[in-house]
Design a protein around this motif. Structure first.
Motif, PDB file in Angstrom:
ATOM      1  N   PRO A  11      -2.580   8.149   6.443  1.00 40.50           N
ATOM      2  CA  PRO A  11      -3.295   7.842   7.714  1.00 40.50           C
ATOM      3  C   PRO A  11      -3.207   6.270   7.848  1.00 40.50           C
ATOM      4  O   PRO A  11      -3.260   5.384   6.709  1.00 40.50           O
ATOM      5  CB  PRO A  11      -4.717   8.137   7.327  1.00 40.50           C
ATOM      6  CG  PRO A  11      -5.019   8.156   5.709  1.00 40.50           C
ATOM      7  CD  PRO A  11      -3.318   8.602   5.496  1.00 40.50           C
ATOM      8  N   VAL A  12      -2.912   5.652   8.922  1.00 43.11           N
ATOM      9  CA  VAL A  12      -2.619   4.092   9.373  1.00 43.11           C
ATOM     10  C   VAL A  12      -3.308   3.986  10.657  1.00 43.11           C
ATOM     11  O   VAL A  12      -3.716   4.956  11.388  1.00 43.11           O
ATOM     12  CB  VAL A  12      -1.179   3.876   9.335  1.00 43.11           C
ATOM     13  CG1 VAL A  12      -0.487   4.246   7.948  1.00 43.11           C
ATOM     14  CG2 VAL A  12      -0.352   4.766  10.349  1.00 43.11           C
ATOM     15  N   ASP A  13      -3.488   2.715  10.856  1.00 44.49           N
ATOM     16  CA  ASP A  13      -4.413   2.211  12.097  1.00 44.49           C
ATOM     17  C   ASP A  13      -3.214   2.162  13.092  1.00 44.49           C
ATOM     18  O   ASP A  13      -3.571   2.675  14.272  1.00 44.49           O
ATOM     19  CB  ASP A  13      -4.863   0.974  12.078  1.00 44.49           C
ATOM     20  CG  ASP A  13      -6.218   1.054  11.048  1.00 44.49           C
ATOM     21  OD1 ASP A  13      -6.978   2.208  10.978  1.00 44.49           O
ATOM     22  OD2 ASP A  13      -6.700   0.150  10.456  1.00 44.49           O
ATOM     23  N   ASP A  14      -2.069   1.754  12.929  1.00 50.46           N
ATOM     24  CA  ASP A  14      -1.112   1.480  13.833  1.00 50.46           C
ATOM     25  C   ASP A  14       0.190   1.887  13.156  1.00 50.46           C
ATOM     26  O   ASP A  14       0.638   1.335  12.296  1.00 50.46           O
ATOM     27  CB  ASP A  14      -0.998   0.061  14.389  1.00 50.46           C
ATOM     28  CG  ASP A  14      -0.099  -0.258  15.336  1.00 50.46           C
ATOM     29  OD1 ASP A  14       1.221  -0.307  15.056  1.00 50.46           O
ATOM     30  OD2 ASP A  14      -0.394  -0.312  16.512  1.00 50.46           O
ATOM     31  N   ARG A  17       3.145  -0.774  13.116  1.00 51.13           N
ATOM     32  CA  ARG A  17       2.535  -1.971  12.314  1.00 51.13           C
ATOM     33  C   ARG A  17       2.967  -1.852  10.843  1.00 51.13           C
ATOM     34  O   ARG A  17       3.450  -2.488   9.841  1.00 51.13           O
ATOM     35  CB  ARG A  17       1.190  -2.575  12.746  1.00 51.13           C
ATOM     36  CG  ARG A  17       0.822  -3.823  12.105  1.00 51.13           C
ATOM     37  CD  ARG A  17      -0.313  -4.470  12.555  1.00 51.13           C
ATOM     38  NE  ARG A  17      -1.576  -3.735  12.112  1.00 51.13           N
ATOM     39  CZ  ARG A  17      -2.458  -3.273  12.796  1.00 51.13           C
ATOM     40  NH1 ARG A  17      -2.121  -3.598  14.318  1.00 51.13           N
ATOM     41  NH2 ARG A  17      -3.377  -2.387  12.646  1.00 51.13           N
ATOM     42  N   TRP A  37       2.094   8.328  17.685  1.00 52.44           N
ATOM     43  CA  TRP A  37       0.799   8.635  17.076  1.00 52.44           C
ATOM     44  C   TRP A  37       1.351   9.137  15.402  1.00 52.44           C
ATOM     45  O   TRP A  37       0.548   9.227  14.374  1.00 52.44           O
ATOM     46  CB  TRP A  37       0.056   9.603  17.223  1.00 52.44           C
ATOM     47  CG  TRP A  37       0.518  10.935  17.697  1.00 52.44           C
ATOM     48  CD1 TRP A  37       1.202  11.239  18.825  1.00 52.44           C
ATOM     49  CD2 TRP A  37       0.598  11.899  16.874  1.00 52.44           C
ATOM     50  NE1 TRP A  37       1.674  12.547  19.030  1.00 52.44           N
ATOM     51  CE2 TRP A  37       1.239  13.047  17.877  1.00 52.44           C
ATOM     52  CE3 TRP A  37      -0.122  12.326  15.701  1.00 52.44           C
ATOM     53  CZ2 TRP A  37       1.509  14.392  17.333  1.00 52.44           C
ATOM     54  CZ3 TRP A  37       0.147  13.787  15.389  1.00 52.44           C
ATOM     55  CH2 TRP A  37       1.061  14.705  15.910  1.00 52.44           C
ATOM     56  N   SER A  54      -1.521   8.059  12.846  1.00 51.75           N
ATOM     57  CA  SER A  54      -2.739   7.165  13.288  1.00 51.75           C
ATOM     58  C   SER A  54      -3.919   8.146  13.668  1.00 51.75           C
ATOM     59  O   SER A  54      -4.997   7.775  13.594  1.00 51.75           O
ATOM     60  CB  SER A  54      -2.306   6.325  14.515  1.00 51.75           C
ATOM     61  OG  SER A  54      -1.765   6.823  15.516  1.00 51.75           O
ATOM     62  N   ARG A  55      -3.460   9.401  14.387  1.00 52.69           N
ATOM     63  CA  ARG A  55      -4.496  10.253  14.596  1.00 52.69           C
ATOM     64  C   ARG A  55      -3.670  11.397  15.252  1.00 52.69           C
ATOM     65  O   ARG A  55      -2.977  11.448  16.144  1.00 52.69           O
ATOM     66  CB  ARG A  55      -5.368   9.669  15.773  1.00 52.69           C
ATOM     67  CG  ARG A  55      -6.402  10.619  16.169  1.00 52.69           C
ATOM     68  CD  ARG A  55      -7.488  10.957  15.232  1.00 52.69           C
ATOM     69  NE  ARG A  55      -8.601  11.779  16.047  1.00 52.69           N
ATOM     70  CZ  ARG A  55      -8.609  12.946  15.628  1.00 52.69           C
ATOM     71  NH1 ARG A  55      -7.903  13.590  14.825  1.00 52.69           N
ATOM     72  NH2 ARG A  55      -9.652  13.780  16.267  1.00 52.69           N
TER      73      ARG A  55
END
Length: 117
Positions: A11-14, A17, A37, A54-55
């Motif tokens: 899981p990552v935010d971006d 990045r 995503w 990311s989701r």
């Protein structure tokens, strides 16, 4: 079910990045795909890889692992017969996979997937 490959979903935010750490530091040089995503970064020599997420685009939760099955329909029937919790039903996705999410008895959510030919 016959497992063909297992991919760790981080899981990552971006995705974009986060990608540089895995490509620059870990040397996962090849970006097999990037849908914004989710992206898979791989070492083309060893096959070592990770998926950055990311989701999930369509499922209600994110999965910890993607398990690439030889027959996802049979795996779905097997999971139902065993009484495992189906978190996301068997679905053919617009990006070319057929998959479902199942919760393992320890609570881990797995994405059971088969790529269409």
């Amino acid at each position: 079910m016959r497992t063909m490959k297992i991919s760790t979903n981080i899981p990552v935010d971006d995705v974009d990045r986060a990608k540089s750490f895995y490509t620059d530091f870990l040397g996962l040089r090849e970006e097999e795909f990037n849908m914004g995503w989710v992206a898979r970064c791989t070492d083309p020599d060893s096959g070592a890889h990770v998926q950055l997420v990311s989701r999930d685009k369509t499922a209600p939760v994110d999965s910890a692992l993607s398990v690439h099955a030889d027959d996802v329909d049979a795996a779905y029937a097997e999971a139902q017969a065993a009484g495992y919790e189906i978190v996301y039903p068997l679905t053919t996705e617009e990006w070319g996979v057929r998959r479902f999410f199942v919760r393992a008895p320890d609570g881990t959510v797995l994405n059971i997937v088969q790529h269409r030919d």
